[in-house]
Design a protein around this motif. Structure first.
Motif: not given
Length: 312
Positions: A240-253
Motif C-alpha cells: 500500500g506504499e510506493d517509492i520512485s526509482i530515483r528514491e529506491l536507487a538512492e536508498k540502495i546506494r
C-alpha cells in the motif's frame, strides 16, 4: 489446509515459490511436493498430467512462470506469452482433471491498464490498454485469471487468483539482463563499490513509482488466502506504499555503502508511470504486510553479499 494434506508448490526454486515452500515448512506442513523444471516441464501437457495423476495432490500453489524485467520482456515477447500460457493451462487443467481441492494462481499487477487510476483496484482489470513493454506477459496472466474463473463457473472448482505487486527477497534473480529493477540495482551498486567505479547507470528517468513487497510477506499472504478466501474475483497483495526509482536507487546506494554518482539513462523506457495497488480488500480479510522496505533491503543485500563471497 490440514497439516497432512498433499501440497504441490509449482516453481519452488523461484523467488515466490521458494518463499511459499519455506513458509509451509515453518508452519508444519510436511507432505510437500515439488519438482525442478529439469525434472518436470510444465510446458508439456503429457508430463504435467502424468505428474498430477501419479500424486494425490490436494492443494496447488501455482508460482511457476517465466518472468523478467523490461529488457527481457522486450527481447523475448514470444517466450513470455507462450511459456506462461502453456504452464498455467497445463497445471489448471491437470488440477481440474485430478480433483485437486483448491488452487492458488499467482498473477501480477502488470495485468492492470498502463494509465489506470492509482491505487490499482481489482475492478480495473480489462478497463484499458496494457503497458506495451510487458503486454505479452500480462495477457498470459489475464488468461490464467479467466481460466480459473471459467473453471469455477463451469466445473465448480475452487481456483483463486492473487495479484502480487513488485517482489524482492531471497532467491531473487540478480542477472542484469533479465532481472527486475530492485535486484539489478543491488548488483550494480555492489559491483560499482567493489570495483571503485565513479558512477552507476540507472535505466530510465528515475521518475516512475513502484511498490515493493518482500517475498516472505507474499508467502504469508498466499497461505492466508488458501485458508480463508473462496471467491473467484482476484485479490491484490501489496504493502500500500510506493517509492520512485530515483528514491529506491538512492536508498540502495546508502545500504550498499557506495559513494559514487547515480546517472539516469532516459533513452531506456520507463514502463508504467506508477504502479501502486489498492490493498483494502486483503486488509479487510485480515492480512497486512509486515516487512518494511529498509529492513527488507538490508536483509536481501546481506544475503547477496554472502552469496557473492561464496562464489569468490
Amino acid at each position: 489446509m490440514d497439516k497432512q494434506d498433499s501440497i504441490y508448490v509449482a516453481g519452488h526454486r523461484g523467488l515466490v515459490g521458494s518463499a511459499i515452500l519455506r513458509k509451509l515448512e515453518r508452519e508444519g506442513y510436511r507432505n510437500l511436493i515439488y519438482r525442478s523444471s529439469s525434472e518436470l516441464d510444465l510446458r508439456d501437457s503429457r508430463q504435467t498430467m502424468a505428474f498430477f495423476q501419479e500424486h494425490s495432490i490436494d492443494y496447488v500453489f501455482l508460482a511457476a512462470a517465466k518472468v523478467g524485467g523490461i529488457a527481457a520482456n522486450n527481447e523475448y515477447p514470444a517466450d513470455f506469452i507462450r511459456d506462461n500460457l502453456m504452464i498455467q493451462t497445463n497445471v489448471i487443467e491437470a488440477a481440474y482433471r485430478t480433483n485437486v481441492k483448491k488452487l492458488l494462481f499467482l498473477g501480477s499487477t502488470c495485468i492492470y491498464p498502463k494509465l489506470a487510476p492509482q491505487p490499482l483496484k481489482e475492478e480495473y482489470l480489462l478497463t484499458g490498454e496494457l503497458e506495451p513493454t510487458n503486454e505479452p506477459y500480462a495477457i498470459a496472466k489475464i488468461a490464467g485469471i479467466k481460466m480459473c474463473q471459467s473453471y469455477n463457473r463451469q466445473y465448480g472448482t475452487r481456483f483463486i487468483s492473487a495479484m502480487p505487486t513488485n517482489m524482492y527477497g531471497p532467491n531473487d534473480n540478480f542477472n542484469l539482463h533479465t532481472s527486475h529493477v530492485l535486484p539489478a540495482l543491488i548488483r550494480k551498486f555492489h559491483e560499482a563499490k567493489e570495483n571503485r567505479l565513479p558512477s552507476v547507470e540507472v535505466w530510465g528517468t528515475g521518475n516512475p513509482r513502484r511498490e515493493f513487497l518482500h517475498s516472505d510477506d507474499l508467502a504469508e499472504a498466499c497461505l492466508f488466502l488458501m485458508n480463508h478466501y473462496e471467491d473467484s474475483e482476484i485479490v491484490n497483495i501489496g504493502v500500500g506504499e510506493d517509492i520512485s526509482i530515483r528514491e529506491l536507487a538512492e536508498k540502495i546506494r546508502d545500504i550498499v555503502g557506495y559513494d559514487g554518482d547515480i546517472v539516469f539513462n532516459p533513452s531506456i523506457p520507463d514502463g508504467t508511470p506508477r504502479k501502486l495497488v489498492d490493498v483494502a480488500k486483503i486488509n479487510r480479510l485480515g492480512w497486512k504486510a509486515k516487512i518494511g522496505l529498509d529492513n527488507g533491503l538490508r536483509s536481501v543485500y546481506d544475503a547477496f553479499r554472502q552469496d557473492d563471497l561464496v562464489k569468490q
